[in-house]
Scaffold this active site. Structure first.
Site, PDB file in Angstrom:
ATOM      1  N   HIS A 177       0.851  -1.189   0.000  1.00 53.31           N
ATOM      2  CA  HIS A 177       0.000   0.000   0.000  1.00 53.31           C
ATOM      3  C   HIS A 177       0.889   1.242   0.000  1.00 53.31           C
ATOM      4  O   HIS A 177       2.118   1.131  -0.100  1.00 53.31           O
ATOM      5  CB  HIS A 177      -0.978  -0.015   1.176  1.00 53.31           C
ATOM      6  CG  HIS A 177      -0.318  -0.149   2.518  1.00 53.31           C
ATOM      7  ND1 HIS A 177       0.473   0.822   3.064  1.00 53.31           N
ATOM      8  CD2 HIS A 177      -0.317  -1.175   3.412  1.00 53.31           C
ATOM      9  CE1 HIS A 177       0.920   0.429   4.240  1.00 53.31           C
ATOM     10  NE2 HIS A 177       0.457  -0.789   4.470  1.00 53.31           N
TER      11      HIS A 177
ATOM     12  N   HIS B 292       4.167   1.403   2.088  1.00 54.48           N
ATOM     13  CA  HIS B 292       5.337   0.696   1.560  1.00 54.48           C
ATOM     14  C   HIS B 292       5.930   1.480   0.384  1.00 54.48           C
ATOM     15  O   HIS B 292       7.141   1.628   0.257  1.00 54.48           O
ATOM     16  CB  HIS B 292       4.951  -0.706   1.076  1.00 54.48           C
ATOM     17  CG  HIS B 292       4.242  -1.511   2.115  1.00 54.48           C
ATOM     18  ND1 HIS B 292       2.990  -2.040   1.921  1.00 54.48           N
ATOM     19  CD2 HIS B 292       4.604  -1.860   3.375  1.00 54.48           C
ATOM     20  CE1 HIS B 292       2.620  -2.688   3.012  1.00 54.48           C
ATOM     21  NE2 HIS B 292       3.570  -2.591   3.903  1.00 54.48           N
TER      22      HIS B 292
ATOM     23  N   CYS C  66       2.480 -10.903  20.134  1.00 51.31           N
ATOM     24  CA  CYS C  66       1.552 -10.423  19.090  1.00 51.31           C
ATOM     25  C   CYS C  66       2.088 -10.885  17.744  1.00 51.31           C
ATOM     26  O   CYS C  66       3.168 -10.449  17.317  1.00 51.31           O
ATOM     27  CB  CYS C  66       1.437  -8.895  19.125  1.00 51.31           C
ATOM     28  SG  CYS C  66       0.517  -8.270  17.700  1.00 51.31           S
TER      29      CYS C  66
ATOM     30  N   CYS D 273       2.616  -8.030  15.085  1.00 53.66           N
ATOM     31  CA  CYS D 273       3.802  -7.202  15.390  1.00 53.66           C
ATOM     32  C   CYS D 273       5.064  -8.052  15.336  1.00 53.66           C
ATOM     33  O   CYS D 273       6.164  -7.503  15.302  1.00 53.66           O
ATOM     34  CB  CYS D 273       3.765  -6.633  16.803  1.00 53.66           C
ATOM     35  SG  CYS D 273       2.571  -5.346  17.097  1.00 53.66           S
TER      36      CYS D 273
ATOM     37  N   CYS E 235      -3.453  -6.612  21.652  1.00 50.61           N
ATOM     38  CA  CYS E 235      -2.344  -5.731  21.273  1.00 50.61           C
ATOM     39  C   CYS E 235      -2.854  -4.301  21.143  1.00 50.61           C
ATOM     40  O   CYS E 235      -3.902  -4.073  20.530  1.00 50.61           O
ATOM     41  CB  CYS E 235      -1.765  -6.205  19.940  1.00 50.61           C
ATOM     42  SG  CYS E 235      -0.613  -5.030  19.229  1.00 50.61           S
TER      43      CYS E 235
ATOM     44  N   HIS F  92      -2.625  -3.480  17.182  1.00 52.31           N
ATOM     45  CA  HIS F  92      -3.504  -4.202  16.252  1.00 52.31           C
ATOM     46  C   HIS F  92      -4.887  -4.510  16.822  1.00 52.31           C
ATOM     47  O   HIS F  92      -5.782  -4.907  16.074  1.00 52.31           O
ATOM     48  CB  HIS F  92      -2.837  -5.510  15.818  1.00 52.31           C
ATOM     49  CG  HIS F  92      -1.631  -5.285  14.971  1.00 52.31           C
ATOM     50  ND1 HIS F  92      -0.366  -5.212  15.494  1.00 52.31           N
ATOM     51  CD2 HIS F  92      -1.511  -5.079  13.640  1.00 52.31           C
ATOM     52  CE1 HIS F  92       0.493  -4.978  14.515  1.00 52.31           C
ATOM     53  NE2 HIS F  92      -0.173  -4.891  13.383  1.00 52.31           N
TER      54      HIS F  92
ATOM     55  N   LYS G 103      -5.321   7.069  11.276  1.00 60.29           N
ATOM     56  CA  LYS G 103      -4.475   6.012  10.735  1.00 60.29           C
ATOM     57  C   LYS G 103      -5.206   5.385   9.551  1.00 60.29           C
ATOM     58  O   LYS G 103      -6.436   5.260   9.589  1.00 60.29           O
ATOM     59  CB  LYS G 103      -4.320   4.959  11.847  1.00 60.29           C
ATOM     60  CG  LYS G 103      -3.028   4.217  11.811  1.00 60.29           C
ATOM     61  CD  LYS G 103      -2.936   3.331  13.034  1.00 60.29           C
ATOM     62  CE  LYS G 103      -2.321   2.023  12.612  1.00 60.29           C
ATOM     63  NZ  LYS G 103      -2.159   1.091  13.688  1.00 60.29           N
TER      64      LYS G 103
ATOM     65  N   LYS H 157      -7.941  -0.608   6.283  1.00 63.29           N
ATOM     66  CA  LYS H 157      -8.951  -1.167   5.385  1.00 63.29           C
ATOM     67  C   LYS H 157     -10.336  -1.034   6.023  1.00 63.29           C
ATOM     68  O   LYS H 157     -11.316  -0.757   5.354  1.00 63.29           O
ATOM     69  CB  LYS H 157      -8.661  -2.650   5.122  1.00 63.29           C
ATOM     70  CG  LYS H 157      -7.437  -2.860   4.276  1.00 63.29           C
ATOM     71  CD  LYS H 157      -7.802  -3.156   2.834  1.00 63.29           C
ATOM     72  CE  LYS H 157      -6.534  -3.070   1.998  1.00 63.29           C
ATOM     73  NZ  LYS H 157      -6.765  -2.904   0.581  1.00 63.29           N
TER      74      LYS H 157
HETATM   75  N1  MSP Z   1       8.797  -6.946   8.195  1.00 60.49           N
HETATM   76  C1  MSP Z   1       8.935  -5.843   9.045  1.00 60.49           C
HETATM   77  C2  MSP Z   1      10.222  -5.098   8.749  1.00 60.49           C
HETATM   78  C3  MSP Z   1      11.458  -5.938   8.832  1.00 60.49           C
HETATM   79  S1  MSP Z   1      12.864  -5.037   8.390  1.00 60.49           S
HETATM   80  C4  MSP Z   1      14.110  -5.997   8.783  1.00 60.49           C
HETATM   81  C5  MSP Z   1       7.760  -4.882   8.857  1.00 60.49           C
HETATM   82  N2  MSP Z   1       7.071  -4.981   7.735  1.00 60.49           N
HETATM   83  S2  MSP Z   1       5.799  -4.079   7.327  1.00 60.49           S
HETATM   84  O1  MSP Z   1       5.272  -4.667   6.131  1.00 60.49           O
HETATM   85  O2  MSP Z   1       4.909  -3.931   8.418  1.00 60.49           O
HETATM   86  O3  MSP Z   1       6.368  -2.695   6.925  1.00 60.49           O
HETATM   87  C6  MSP Z   1       6.491  -1.634   7.835  1.00 60.49           C
HETATM   88  C7  MSP Z   1       7.055  -0.432   7.100  1.00 60.49           C
HETATM   89  O4  MSP Z   1       6.204  -0.063   5.996  1.00 60.49           O
HETATM   90  C8  MSP Z   1       7.142   0.829   7.924  1.00 60.49           C
HETATM   91  O5  MSP Z   1       8.262   0.843   8.754  1.00 60.49           O
HETATM   92  C9  MSP Z   1       7.206   1.866   6.827  1.00 60.49           C
HETATM   93  O6  MSP Z   1       8.459   1.827   6.234  1.00 60.49           O
HETATM   94  C10 MSP Z   1       6.181   1.338   5.855  1.00 60.49           C
HETATM   95  N3  MSP Z   1       4.841   1.806   6.190  1.00 60.49           N
HETATM   96  C11 MSP Z   1       3.749   1.037   6.484  1.00 60.49           C
HETATM   97  N4  MSP Z   1       2.666   1.848   6.699  1.00 60.49           N
HETATM   98  C12 MSP Z   1       3.023   3.133   6.575  1.00 60.49           C
HETATM   99  C13 MSP Z   1       2.341   4.371   6.636  1.00 60.49           C
HETATM  100  N5  MSP Z   1       1.048   4.474   6.897  1.00 60.49           N
HETATM  101  N6  MSP Z   1       3.065   5.489   6.394  1.00 60.49           N
HETATM  102  C14 MSP Z   1       4.406   5.454   6.081  1.00 60.49           C
HETATM  103  N7  MSP Z   1       5.069   4.307   6.015  1.00 60.49           N
HETATM  104  C15 MSP Z   1       4.444   3.146   6.309  1.00 60.49           C
HETATM  105  O7  MSP Z   1       7.538  -4.065   9.732  1.00 60.49           O
END
Ligand code: MSP
Length: 703
Positions: free
Chosen positions: A18, A21, A137, A140, A161, A164, A318, A321
């Site tokens: 999304h 990412h 969790c 997380c 959590c 979540h 935040k 979905k």
């Molecule tokens: N798998 C772990 C990371 C492991 S790194 C060794 C993880 N994955 S995640 O899919 O949850 O991705 C989290 C990351 O996605 C956040 O740290 C950020 O980089 C990005 N984002 C997810 N949602 C976001 C927003 N709403 N806004 C900005 N960035 C966001 O955690």
């Protein structure tokens, strides 16, 4: 040769990509392009985190194996990176790292072995076997202490959590522990001696106070019988490594740690240490756990950990979905250029703080800063060069005899005035960029746009063109504008590679702005006589009303993520995703973590009702007062927040769905005895009342 290594987090392979990412990837991509532009050999990593209980569960829900689940999600990520120009083919990442790669298993096992052999700064074994008792969790992938969970309402239920809001898993089993508690002083001295290690400062302070608050040892394995999808602990395969130990290590295994082949292909010594770009949500893992593992293994620490804020919706909520307020990648892709999205992301979020993302805001910025700003400057300049200078870059100098004339028309004859302004703006641009203050960086670039626009407006080339004697003045003004555009296209290359290249080639320049180091730009290097290219709008204006109504209409374009088949088809040849499951939906993959039982649903008493009357309520412009027949003794009085979208008269006689057992509550002095069910869509949450196309008696229950 100088090298640089930048990473994004590797994203969980249980949910589809999304905007969040996409954002971190855009930032990392911008940094990587800037480094490459300065001639620095750069390695840019992104990828997926594919192990752990959460992925195991998502796979189970979808009737896939965990690897098939990961392949499925990866195909969507690859599609996203390709569509948004972030993959290798478009000059973006160098590796899409996957923790299921065999070389990663080798590397992470090597790191474990090293840590297992190590002594802590206090002389204890860095890893020891113990018993873990506590709450975990899965979404997380973290253990939770008492202040990190919500106690259950009913005794015997698990706590939930705080992030979540899903139930935690009770873990009570043998586990390997990492002796994190022995690393507090070592970590604090790193934070102390390297003030730039964790950025920005506010986040650094958070991390410092977390460590000062005392560190607990970290459980770094689960019994294989509880979590089997992961890397086995070396020499003890009854244990699976904790997913964060596994995931964080990807940053070094990708470049060759613990594996000859990757070492030859990339080179650990060549690129390490990395700059880790992360969202603030996962800062602790990167700024505390990861450095501690590395300290234990005797490996150099990262260059820096930089945490950005999170994107919220335009109301500051935040994105989720459930709330229906997420920014859909397929909509972004359909209605906006990648450059506009990149610009908006970098300009709008003050780096480090949370930002708000809405389609309207994006359209406004794209229209004001890009279409009317830079785009207009570029097209007006080039169009005038086409018209008045025979489509060739004019001369930038004025002969002595014409100086007075130029001055009289209000044009500054001292070239260094404008050149000096632009050089200063460039220096500020580079300084802010170095500090990753992207919003300010772009402000500096737009100060150039404003300055040059003003120069053109003041000089009025269209008037100068009417006077033969003012030909040199006209040329000089247009030369300065064109030269400024050349500078802008170099400065903006990392942020908007497409648009900056378009401006560059419309100026008639060879090569690419990607190859010009902005620090080495010299005023006046744009060659007189260069034939300009075809002039085309770089940023077409977006019709706001039309675009918003298309977006609100919620049409699902056949875009990036339109169908599973699309995404699956786009997978790179090396990773063949599993054939799509029948009935698999996006929801399967997006990691719904809390399903309800049929009994939970049965608690909601949904009934068919018929509107007997509807009227507006004075001073409440959103509410309608409805009387609804549910085939009960008395009609119900129900208030509905639909007044802006429905004419009261038109509702009378209509069959609707009512939540009949909702606790009555008072609104504006009226008791509301239930709720009308409606779909809600678009940014403003436009309601559409649920209804029936067949005849159905009042009071009938929905099941
Ligand atoms: N798998 C772990 C990371 C492991 S790194 C060794 C993880 N994955 S995640 O899919 O949850 O991705 C989290 C990351 O996605 C956040 O740290 C950020 O980089 C990005 N984002 C997810 N949602 C976001 C927003 N709403 N806004 C900005 N960035 C966001 O955690």
């Amino acid at each position: 040769m100088e090298t640089f290594y930048v990473t994004t987090p590797i994203y969980y392979a249980n949910s589809l990509p999304h905007l969040g990412h996409l954002y971190t990837m855009i930032v990392a991509d911008t940094i990587a392009r800037a480094k490459r532009q300065r001639g620095i050999e750069t390695y840019f990593l992104t990828g997926t985190d594919e192990h752990g209980i959460n992925i195991e569960r998502a796979a189970e829900r979808n009737g896939r194996t965990p690897k098939e689940q990961a392949d499925y999600v990866v195909s969507y990520f690859k599609k996203m990176t390709s569509e948004f120009g972030l993959d290798t083919e478009h000059g973006g990442y160098d590796i899409f790292m996957r923790t299921t790669e065999p070389f990663h298993y080798q590397g992470v096992s090597e790191l474990w072995r090293r840590v297992a052999k190590a002594k802590t700064p206090r002389g204890n074994d860095a890893i020891y076997k113990g018993h873990y008792e506590g709450w975990f969790c899965a979404p997380c992938a973290a253990y939770k202490t008492e202040d990190e969970y919500q106690k259950p309402k009913n005794e015997g239920d698990p706590p939930t959590c705080l992030i979540h809001e899903t139930p935690l898993d009770r873990v009570s089993e043998e586990s390997y522990f990492f002796r994190l508690s022995d690393y507090d002083e070592a970590l604090l001295s790193v934070f102390e001696s390297r003030p730039d290690f964790v950025r920005p400062e506010s986040r650094r302070n958070e991390v410092i106070s977390f460590v000062r608050g005392g560190l607990q040892d970290l459980s770094v394995s689960r019994l294989k019988t509880s979590v089997s999808w992961g890397v086995p602990v070396p020499d003890d395969p009854a244990h699976t490594m904790y997913v964060w130990f596994d995931a964080l290590t990807n940053y070094i295994t990708a470049i060759g740690f613990g594996n000859e082949e990757r070492q030859k292909a990339v080179g650990f010594e060549k690129f390490w240490p990395a700059l880790h770009l992360v969202g603030k949500d996962i800062l602790r893992f990167h700024a505390v756990y990861w450095p501690a593992f590395l300290l234990a293994a005797g490996i150099e620490l990262p260059r820096a950990i930089v945490a950005h804020g999170m994107w919220l919706d335009p109301n500051g909520r935040k994105m989720s979905k459930t709330l229906g307020n997420v920014i859909e990648l397929d909509i972004l892709q359909k209605h906006f250029s990648t450059d506009a999205i990149r610009y908006f992301c970098l300009r709008e979020m003050v780096f480090g703080q949370d930002g708000r993302f809405g389609y309207e805001g994006l359209i406004d910025r794209a229209n004001s800063d890009l279409a009317s700003g830079l785009g207009n400057l570029s097209s007006r300049t080039l169009t005038m060069i086409g018209r008045y200078c025979d489509s060739r870059i004019p001369s930038g100098t004025i002969s002595e005899d014409k100086l007075l004339l130029a001055k009289r028309s209000g044009v500054d004859t001292d070239e260094t005035t404008v050149a000096g302004f632009i050089e200063t703006a460039r220096d500020q641009f580079l300084l802010h960029f170095e500090n990753l203050a992207f919003s300010r960086t772009l402000e500096a670039a737009w100060s150039i746009v404003a300055r040059v626009d003003k120069m053109i407006t003041d000089a009025k080339p269209w008037d100068l063109a009417k006077d033969e004697n003012q030909k040199q003045t006209l040329d000089v003004v247009l030369y300065r504008a064109a030269e400024s555009l050349r500078w802008l296209s170099v400065l903006l290359h990392p942020v908007m590679p497409g648009a900056s290249h378009a401006i560059w080639s419309q100026l008639g320049l060879d090569g690419s702005p990607a190859q010009v180091n902005p620090a080495e730009l010299k005023w006046g290097q744009l060659k007189e006589g260069t034939a300009i290219g075809n002039v085309q709008p770089v940023f077409p204006r977006i019709d706001k009303a039309r675009t918003m109504s298309e977006i609100n209409a919620g049409e699902k374009p056949k875009g990036v993520h339109a169908t599973e088949a699309d995404a699956v088809g786009a997978a790179a040849p090396t990773t063949q995703p599993a054939p799509p499951m029948q009935h698999a939906t996006e929801a399967d993959a997006v990691g719904i973590t809390s399903f309800i039982e049929i009994d939970d649903f049965a608690k909601v008493d949904l009934r068919v009702g018929q509107v007997l009357s509807a009227e507006r309520i004075p001073k409440a412009d959103k509410l309608l007062l409805l009387k609804i027949d549910l085939d009960e003794e008395q009609p119900r009085q129900i208030l509905a927040g639909i007044a802006q979208y429905y004419e009261p008269d038109k509702l009378v006689g209509r069959k609707v769905v009512i939540v009949a057992n909702l606790k009555p509550r008072k609104l504006r002095g009226y008791e509301s005895q239930g709720m009308v069910v409606a779909a809600s869509y678009g940014e403003e949450g436009r309601p559409v009342i649920a209804t029936f196309t067949e005849d159905v008696p009042n009071g009938a229950r929905l099941k």
